[in-house]
Design an enzyme around this catalytic site. Sequence first.
Site, PDB file in Angstrom:
ATOM      1  N   ARG A  46      28.184  -6.993  -2.878  1.00  0.00           N
ATOM      2  CA  ARG A  46      28.832  -5.676  -2.809  1.00  0.00           C
ATOM      3  C   ARG A  46      30.155  -5.886  -2.093  1.00  0.00           C
ATOM      4  NH1 ARG A  46      23.672  -5.410  -1.145  1.00  0.00           N
ATOM      5  NH2 ARG A  46      22.237  -4.083  -2.298  1.00  0.00           N
ATOM      6  N   GLY A  87     -13.840  -2.066   4.771  1.00  0.00           N
ATOM      7  CA  GLY A  87     -13.997  -1.027   5.777  1.00  0.00           C
ATOM      8  C   GLY A  87     -13.506   0.352   5.373  1.00  0.00           C
ATOM      9  N   TYR A 111      17.307 -13.383 -15.235  1.00  0.00           N
ATOM     10  CA  TYR A 111      17.108 -13.546 -13.796  1.00  0.00           C
ATOM     11  C   TYR A 111      16.866 -12.212 -13.108  1.00  0.00           C
ATOM     12  CZ  TYR A 111      21.921 -11.890 -13.049  1.00  0.00           C
ATOM     13  OH  TYR A 111      23.061 -11.123 -13.002  1.00  0.00           O
ATOM     14  N   GLU A 117      23.230   1.017 -15.306  1.00  0.00           N
ATOM     15  CA  GLU A 117      22.542   1.846 -14.325  1.00  0.00           C
ATOM     16  C   GLU A 117      22.634   3.328 -14.649  1.00  0.00           C
ATOM     17  OE1 GLU A 117      24.361   1.062 -10.515  1.00  0.00           O
ATOM     18  OE2 GLU A 117      26.328   0.776 -11.407  1.00  0.00           O
ATOM     19  N   LYS A 130     -17.867  -5.639  -5.872  1.00  0.00           N
ATOM     20  CA  LYS A 130     -19.140  -5.962  -5.227  1.00  0.00           C
ATOM     21  C   LYS A 130     -20.269  -5.982  -6.253  1.00  0.00           C
ATOM     22  CE  LYS A 130     -19.411  -4.156  -1.109  1.00  0.00           C
ATOM     23  NZ  LYS A 130     -19.450  -2.936  -0.288  1.00  0.00           N
ATOM     24  N   ARG A 155      30.546  -7.519  -7.428  1.00  0.00           N
ATOM     25  CA  ARG A 155      30.704  -6.171  -7.970  1.00  0.00           C
ATOM     26  C   ARG A 155      31.924  -5.504  -7.369  1.00  0.00           C
ATOM     27  NH1 ARG A 155      26.262  -1.758  -6.703  1.00  0.00           N
ATOM     28  NH2 ARG A 155      27.249  -1.837  -4.654  1.00  0.00           N
ATOM     29  N   HIS A 200     -13.263  -5.839  12.516  1.00  0.00           N
ATOM     30  CA  HIS A 200     -12.391  -4.971  11.714  1.00  0.00           C
ATOM     31  C   HIS A 200     -10.914  -5.314  11.913  1.00  0.00           C
ATOM     32  CE1 HIS A 200     -10.019  -1.276  10.971  1.00  0.00           C
ATOM     33  NE2 HIS A 200     -10.792  -1.206   9.914  1.00  0.00           N
ATOM     34  N   ARG A 227     -17.098 -12.467  -2.352  1.00  0.00           N
ATOM     35  CA  ARG A 227     -15.836 -12.091  -2.995  1.00  0.00           C
ATOM     36  C   ARG A 227     -14.794 -13.135  -2.606  1.00  0.00           C
ATOM     37  NH1 ARG A 227     -15.247  -7.052   0.993  1.00  0.00           N
ATOM     38  NH2 ARG A 227     -14.824  -8.206   2.878  1.00  0.00           N
ATOM     39  N   GLY A 264      21.118  -2.200 -12.644  1.00  0.00           N
ATOM     40  CA  GLY A 264      21.096  -1.651 -11.293  1.00  0.00           C
ATOM     41  C   GLY A 264      19.957  -0.642 -11.281  1.00  0.00           C
ATOM     42  N   THR A 265      18.761  -1.144 -10.993  1.00  0.00           N
ATOM     43  CA  THR A 265      17.587  -0.293 -11.206  1.00  0.00           C
ATOM     44  C   THR A 265      17.460   0.806 -10.146  1.00  0.00           C
ATOM     45  OG1 THR A 265      16.302  -2.023 -10.138  1.00  0.00           O
ATOM     46  CG2 THR A 265      16.229  -1.928 -12.531  1.00  0.00           C
ATOM     47  N   ASN A 266      18.192   0.694  -9.029  1.00  0.00           N
ATOM     48  CA  ASN A 266      18.144   1.793  -8.053  1.00  0.00           C
ATOM     49  C   ASN A 266      18.816   3.037  -8.637  1.00  0.00           C
ATOM     50  OD1 ASN A 266      17.130  -0.177  -6.406  1.00  0.00           O
ATOM     51  ND2 ASN A 266      19.011  -0.412  -5.213  1.00  0.00           N
ATOM     52  N   ASP A 267      20.071   2.861  -9.070  1.00  0.00           N
ATOM     53  CA  ASP A 267      20.766   3.995  -9.672  1.00  0.00           C
ATOM     54  C   ASP A 267      20.083   4.420 -10.960  1.00  0.00           C
ATOM     55  OD1 ASP A 267      23.063   5.206  -8.407  1.00  0.00           O
ATOM     56  OD2 ASP A 267      23.909   3.182  -8.320  1.00  0.00           O
ATOM     57  N   MET A 294     -14.627   2.336   2.939  1.00  0.00           N
ATOM     58  CA  MET A 294     -15.686   3.268   2.568  1.00  0.00           C
ATOM     59  C   MET A 294     -16.950   2.869   3.301  1.00  0.00           C
ATOM     60  SD  MET A 294     -14.621   4.525  -0.789  1.00  0.00           S
ATOM     61  CE  MET A 294     -13.196   3.973  -1.661  1.00  0.00           C
ATOM     62  N   ARG A 311     -23.979   1.363  -1.139  1.00  0.00           N
ATOM     63  CA  ARG A 311     -22.739   0.666  -0.777  1.00  0.00           C
ATOM     64  C   ARG A 311     -21.648   0.974  -1.789  1.00  0.00           C
ATOM     65  NH1 ARG A 311     -24.481  -5.511  -0.752  1.00  0.00           N
ATOM     66  NH2 ARG A 311     -22.753  -5.639   0.729  1.00  0.00           N
TER      67      ARG A 311
HETATM   68  P1  ADP Z   1     -18.269  -3.132   3.216  1.00  0.00           P
HETATM   69  O1  ADP Z   1     -17.735  -3.015   1.842  1.00  0.00           O
HETATM   70  O2  ADP Z   1     -17.652  -2.182   4.170  1.00  0.00           O
HETATM   71  O3  ADP Z   1     -18.309  -4.551   3.673  1.00  0.00           O
HETATM   72  P2  ADP Z   1     -21.058  -3.338   2.553  1.00  0.00           P
HETATM   73  O4  ADP Z   1     -21.500  -2.563   1.351  1.00  0.00           O
HETATM   74  O5  ADP Z   1     -20.848  -4.771   2.332  1.00  0.00           O
HETATM   75  O6  ADP Z   1     -19.779  -2.624   3.141  1.00  0.00           O
HETATM   76  O7  ADP Z   1     -22.124  -3.090   3.668  1.00  0.00           O
HETATM   77  C1  ADP Z   1     -21.917  -3.363   5.018  1.00  0.00           C
HETATM   78  C2  ADP Z   1     -23.044  -4.164   5.598  1.00  0.00           C
HETATM   79  O8  ADP Z   1     -24.290  -3.541   5.442  1.00  0.00           O
HETATM   80  C3  ADP Z   1     -23.199  -5.502   4.934  1.00  0.00           C
HETATM   81  O9  ADP Z   1     -22.375  -6.423   5.537  1.00  0.00           O
HETATM   82  C4  ADP Z   1     -24.649  -5.849   5.154  1.00  0.00           C
HETATM   83  O10 ADP Z   1     -24.802  -6.580   6.312  1.00  0.00           O
HETATM   84  C5  ADP Z   1     -25.302  -4.502   5.294  1.00  0.00           C
HETATM   85  N1  ADP Z   1     -26.090  -4.238   4.079  1.00  0.00           N
HETATM   86  C6  ADP Z   1     -25.692  -3.645   2.947  1.00  0.00           C
HETATM   87  N2  ADP Z   1     -26.690  -3.602   2.040  1.00  0.00           N
HETATM   88  C7  ADP Z   1     -27.756  -4.185   2.607  1.00  0.00           C
HETATM   89  C8  ADP Z   1     -29.087  -4.471   2.182  1.00  0.00           C
HETATM   90  N3  ADP Z   1     -29.521  -4.135   0.968  1.00  0.00           N
HETATM   91  N4  ADP Z   1     -29.905  -5.098   3.040  1.00  0.00           N
HETATM   92  C9  ADP Z   1     -29.470  -5.432   4.263  1.00  0.00           C
HETATM   93  N5  ADP Z   1     -28.235  -5.199   4.738  1.00  0.00           N
HETATM   94  C10 ADP Z   1     -27.388  -4.586   3.918  1.00  0.00           C
HETATM   95 MG    MG Z   2      24.585   1.387  -8.515  1.00  0.00          MG
HETATM   96 MG    MG Z   3     -19.217  -6.000   2.822  1.00  0.00          MG
END
Ligand code: ADP
Ligand code: MG
Ligand code: MG
Length: 877
Positions: free
Chosen positions: A561, A102, A851, A745, A23, A617, A455, A337, A766-769, A104, A93
């Site tokens: 086998r 989602g 292979y 192996e 980010k 084998r 989500h 991203r 034979g990477t398991n063994d 963090m 953020r």
């Molecule tokens: P995640 O990685 O979970 O998507 P983000 O860091 O992107 O979390 O933040 C979640 C939401 O918070 C973003 O989608 C955005 O809408 C809002 N947000 C984050 N920073 C700002 C900001 N500086 N101004 C306005 N909205 C923000």
């Molecule tokens: Mg074996």
């Molecule tokens: Mg985001």
Amino acid sequence: MSKKYVYLFSEGDATMKNLLGGKGANLAEMTNLGIPIPMGFTVTTEACNKYYDDNKTITQDVIDEIHTTMNKLEEISGKEFGGEKNPLLVSVRSGARASMPGMMDTILNLGLNDKTVEVVAKETGNERFAYDSYRRFIMMFADVVMEIAKQDFEEILHEMKEEKGVELDTQLTAEDLKELVVKFKEFYKSRKGEDFPQDPREQLIESVTAVFRSWDNPRANVYRRMNDIPSSWGTAVNVQEMVFGNKGDTSGSGVAFSRNPATGEKKIFAEYLMNAQGEDVVAGIRTPSPIEELDKQMPETYREFIDIVNTLENHYHDMQDMEFTIEEGKLYFLQTRNGKRTAQAALRIAVEMVEEGLVTKEQAILMMDPKQLDTLLHPAFDTAEMAKHDVIATGLPASPGAATGKIAFSAQEAKERHEAGENVILVRQETSPEDIEGMIAAEGILTVRGGMTSHAAVVARGMGACCVAGAGSVKVDEKKKTMTVNGKVYSSDDYISLDGSTGNVYAGKIETVEPEISGHFGTFMGWADEIRSLKVRTNADTPHDAAQAVKFGAEGIGLTRTEHMFFAEDRIFPMRQMIVARTEEARRTALEKLLPMQKSDFKGIYEAMEGHAVTIRFLDPPLHEFLPTQAKEIEELATELKISVDELNGVITDLHEFNPMMGHRGCRLAISYPEIAEMQTRAVIEAAIEVNEEMGWSIVPEIMIPLVGEVNELKFVKSIVKKTADAIIAERGAKLTYLVGTMIEIPRACVTADEIAKEADFFSFGTNDLTQMSFGFSRDDAGTFLKHYYEKKIYDFDPFAKLDQTGVGQFVQIAVEKGRSVKETLKLGVCGEHGGDPSSVNFFHDNGLDYVSCSPYRVPVARLAAAQAEVRNPRKK
Ligand code: ADP
Ligand code: MG
Ligand code: MG
């Protein structure tokens, strides 16, 4: 000079992902591109690692650097953090190197306190907005930093709405919200025993620390293990000036994809909500509008939006996932991203971007996560079957695939029932990050609320799980464990089926059909094959599996086998006769019965492989595995074998071993009972001669001797094979080339590979063994204690799923080097499970193997991983 831990966005760029997180690096890049984004700074991933190295404390030097950079941000923005005039508000953020949607939590509106909220109210002339922002901040801060559950605040909000007789948050007045803030603060104090912190600088440092801390929360750990993200990467923290989507009817916020993330169609796909802060869209609290509406409401902003989306896609040469906010008509981008997408979409985007000239074939190959192909290699609904079932509801086609199972009403329930062997569909009002384990366990996910960017939708697409979102006509009662649609009630015992490509929900269980590689998938895999130099074979024990693998592009069999077929009903008896035989003669009589069966198996496999190489084998497992363990079965078998129960028990006792995995198995069996190797040779050779004659092919069978640790073992078994094979070939007047090689192996085989290579036509790792022997624990037992290793971060990964390159990998390297030093053309392959794991495939490519061989369903994954390895590290000139 001391290390720099904090960077203004204007000081970074997209190449600095490892340091600034995804980010942060992209916010810096967008700053450089002149895209309108709110200014800010990034606290680096190194600062996060330092936090953990320093015993989970953030040291004064880092704190000072954050404060100094904050001073610069104040200067740039012309605002004052905590100021009595024009106060600066920021978001905090998280952002790791790889996106972890989602996982963090973000804190918005930081910098508000009892004083600044008043200033904001006055300056904006919008008291409602000021207090709405403040109550959101208190809730997020309390949740993320102080671990007071958001729900508790939601409840207070809910009570307030009931009391005021309104339905929507937006219907609460400024006065209501003021009251709400007081309630929130009281609640905070009652929980924490102290007042809500009023000093913005304190709020900031607490929040940064909380983001660092969240890197180690259980949800993040589960997600990381699933996605191969090492814990050592750490997360960065972005502090960014706030812009406000909740300032009224000319403000809003939304999420956009530069192409459709579900189908890949080249058409901008975006949703937004007016008068809302970003989290509202993602959380699925209200159903958002499609972006086309914006063209009607604010045509100029709409055009600017489209331009920026196109600029970003062209700049990054990949489909972008973006977040934006409109503040009183002015557009800001908050994030971009490379977008997560379904496997179908990923293929279509990759192929079309090559056709558009936006990327090369090599770049396109790297755009696809090989593991994602998995979702395309699994069954879809049979169309005829589907027609027989009623569509009971329709939601958004959030993530494609077909899923059928019984209904589970909570993540916990889904997980438990899945572990008990049931197929379940997780049905939720909406999902949240806490549900991740249940989502992994479920065959598919159905939600009542939320859009394509909710989500549930985002996470399901990331995992390749089937998901139907926002099926509004479904009523869920989590407590009663019922789901009601059109007056009909469904319970935990009822099956439903989801079609993630149409959004249809069906009553009942629908049968599925086998997948095919065609269309964009076919084109894309064709490019992968053109590019790669590592060959891909399959592990298959039956003609059916072999044929499936050929359909998926296998170029031969790396491992057949020869024991699994002995468990079949008509074979287990002669096999047992062979085992209990006390004399060579008796053993030969039993083997005589097994010969035609083995031979016909091998013929079937050769035929299915259409002339491709087949490695067979020789018998590998300890013999006790073929004998019964229950008293009743032992009695029955004794009668059948016409021996006494005592005698049979005697055999079983003799065969008992303390560590059977390190016992009488592999080539050791052929050394004790050469006649077994003779029979197996005869079956392999006669089958090959006959199929070659019948089909006009020239199959070269490859006989593989397992578990060799000493060259003399191989020499001994090979002499039996050769004597038997050459006699048959001469006797039949046939022409047949065959190879005799060995599995590598055992660590001792690796370090003496130069001696073994003199006797071997090929090596197959034979990477398991090899993994169990290197680590000194067995795969069957390790499950019970490895989970402690992951919890305690001693291992990041399961070494049986992903090759341990630092340790076991060295044994492979030593064997390659020593083997090729005596035989330059020695053919080298891998037939362990690792042959289908992308990062391990990359390692095998880099180390010059010819292979890899893996289960049929992983063949396409390995083909793509091999092509990616070639692009990263070309072997072809
Ligand atoms: P995640 O990685 O979970 O998507 P983000 O860091 O992107 O979390 O933040 C979640 C939401 O918070 C973003 O989608 C955005 O809408 C809002 N947000 C984050 N920073 C700002 C900001 N500086 N101004 C306005 N909205 C923000
Ligand atoms: Mg074996
Ligand atoms: Mg985001």
